[in-house]
Design a protein around this motif. Structure first.
Motif, PDB file in Angstrom:
ATOM      1  N   LEU A   1       1.699  -4.491  -9.027  1.00  0.00           N
ATOM      2  CA  LEU A   1       2.230  -3.278  -8.432  1.00  0.00           C
ATOM      3  C   LEU A   1       1.221  -2.176  -8.743  1.00  0.00           C
ATOM      4  O   LEU A   1       1.012  -1.829  -9.907  1.00  0.00           O
ATOM      5  CB  LEU A   1       3.603  -2.926  -9.004  1.00  0.00           C
TER       6      LEU A   1
ATOM      7  N   LEU B   1       2.778  -3.537  -3.568  1.00  0.00           N
ATOM      8  CA  LEU B   1       3.093  -4.759  -4.286  1.00  0.00           C
ATOM      9  C   LEU B   1       2.278  -5.889  -3.679  1.00  0.00           C
ATOM     10  O   LEU B   1       2.324  -6.109  -2.464  1.00  0.00           O
ATOM     11  CB  LEU B   1       4.597  -5.035  -4.158  1.00  0.00           C
TER      12      LEU B   1
ATOM     13  N   CYS C   1       3.394  -5.459   0.341  1.00  0.00           N
ATOM     14  CA  CYS C   1       4.331  -4.498   0.899  1.00  0.00           C
ATOM     15  C   CYS C   1       4.203  -3.203   0.105  1.00  0.00           C
ATOM     16  O   CYS C   1       3.597  -3.171  -0.959  1.00  0.00           O
ATOM     17  CB  CYS C   1       5.763  -5.014   0.886  1.00  0.00           C
TER      18      CYS C   1
ATOM     19  N   THR D   1       5.944   0.128  -1.918  1.00  0.00           N
ATOM     20  CA  THR D   1       7.073   0.341  -2.823  1.00  0.00           C
ATOM     21  C   THR D   1       7.281   1.830  -3.024  1.00  0.00           C
ATOM     22  O   THR D   1       6.368   2.641  -2.819  1.00  0.00           O
ATOM     23  CB  THR D   1       6.836  -0.292  -4.215  1.00  0.00           C
TER      24      THR D   1
ATOM     25  N   THR E   1      14.325  -5.370  -8.588  1.00  0.00           N
ATOM     26  CA  THR E   1      13.733  -5.128  -7.273  1.00  0.00           C
ATOM     27  C   THR E   1      14.856  -5.323  -6.271  1.00  0.00           C
ATOM     28  O   THR E   1      15.477  -6.391  -6.230  1.00  0.00           O
ATOM     29  CB  THR E   1      12.586  -6.107  -6.970  1.00  0.00           C
TER      30      THR E   1
ATOM     31  N   PRO F   1      11.006  -2.146  -2.492  1.00  0.00           N
ATOM     32  CA  PRO F   1       9.976  -2.508  -1.523  1.00  0.00           C
ATOM     33  C   PRO F   1      10.278  -1.945  -0.133  1.00  0.00           C
ATOM     34  O   PRO F   1      11.444  -1.717   0.221  1.00  0.00           O
ATOM     35  CB  PRO F   1      10.024  -4.042  -1.484  1.00  0.00           C
TER      36      PRO F   1
ATOM     37  N   SER G   1      13.110  -1.692   4.359  1.00  0.00           N
ATOM     38  CA  SER G   1      13.170  -2.227   3.000  1.00  0.00           C
ATOM     39  C   SER G   1      13.720  -3.651   2.952  1.00  0.00           C
ATOM     40  O   SER G   1      13.166  -4.502   2.261  1.00  0.00           O
ATOM     41  CB  SER G   1      14.016  -1.304   2.114  1.00  0.00           C
TER      42      SER G   1
ATOM     43  N   PHE H   1       9.033 -10.557   0.438  1.00  0.00           N
ATOM     44  CA  PHE H   1       8.535 -10.623  -0.936  1.00  0.00           C
ATOM     45  C   PHE H   1       9.183 -11.794  -1.667  1.00  0.00           C
ATOM     46  O   PHE H   1       8.502 -12.585  -2.318  1.00  0.00           O
ATOM     47  CB  PHE H   1       8.804  -9.299  -1.650  1.00  0.00           C
TER      48      PHE H   1
END
Length: 143
Positions: free
Chosen positions: A7, A21, A29, A31, A78, A101, A117, A124
């Protein structure tokens, strides 16, 4: 050998901390996390460092990753969400220390946000095969 995801935080202000990330499979992606507020519970992103992330079934969020062994903190997850602003300064948040994310950056009611998201989160999870991994959090620029 354990999987490692990164991250990389790259921009932070009262509206939240943006990052990227990166997974070992090549999936990336965006964050958003809370701004830095001295690691205060429910008000701050967690410190940069390396943590163990384990697959977890949250009563509130369902399947998600739990970022473990964060000093002074618990239940760092997450999960889906869009906003991570400083509520003491009038901004909205969907995070109380968690990592949210998103597919891209935009605005919701004039506030910085990550959007798309849920799809980003599913991708992810798929990229990590819902297996435990090490999360390395690094900061660049003004994060």
């Amino acid at each position: 050998m354990d999987k490692v995801a990164y991250l990389v935080r790259h921009q932070s202000d009262d509206q939240g901390t943006l990052g990227k990330l990166l997974t070992p499979t090549g999936y990336e992606c965006l964050t958003i996390e809370l701004p830095w507020r001295d690691n205060q519970t429910n008000m701050s992103r967690i410190p940069a460092g390396e943590y163990r992330a384990t697959w977890h079934n949250s009563p509130r969020f369902g399947g998600c990753y739990w970022v473990r062994d964060v000093e002074g903190r618990s239940a760092i997850l997450t999960h889906a969400g869009n906003l991570a602003g400083d509520t003491a300064k009038g901004y909205k948040t969907h995070s109380f220390g968690c990592i949210l994310p998103g597919g891209y950056v935009g605005k919701i009611n004039g506030q910085k946000a990550v959007l798309a998201s849920r799809p980003a989160l599913r991708q992810f999870f798929d990229a990590m095969n819902r297996e435990d991994f090490n999360l390395k959090i690094v900061e660049v620029d003004n994060a």
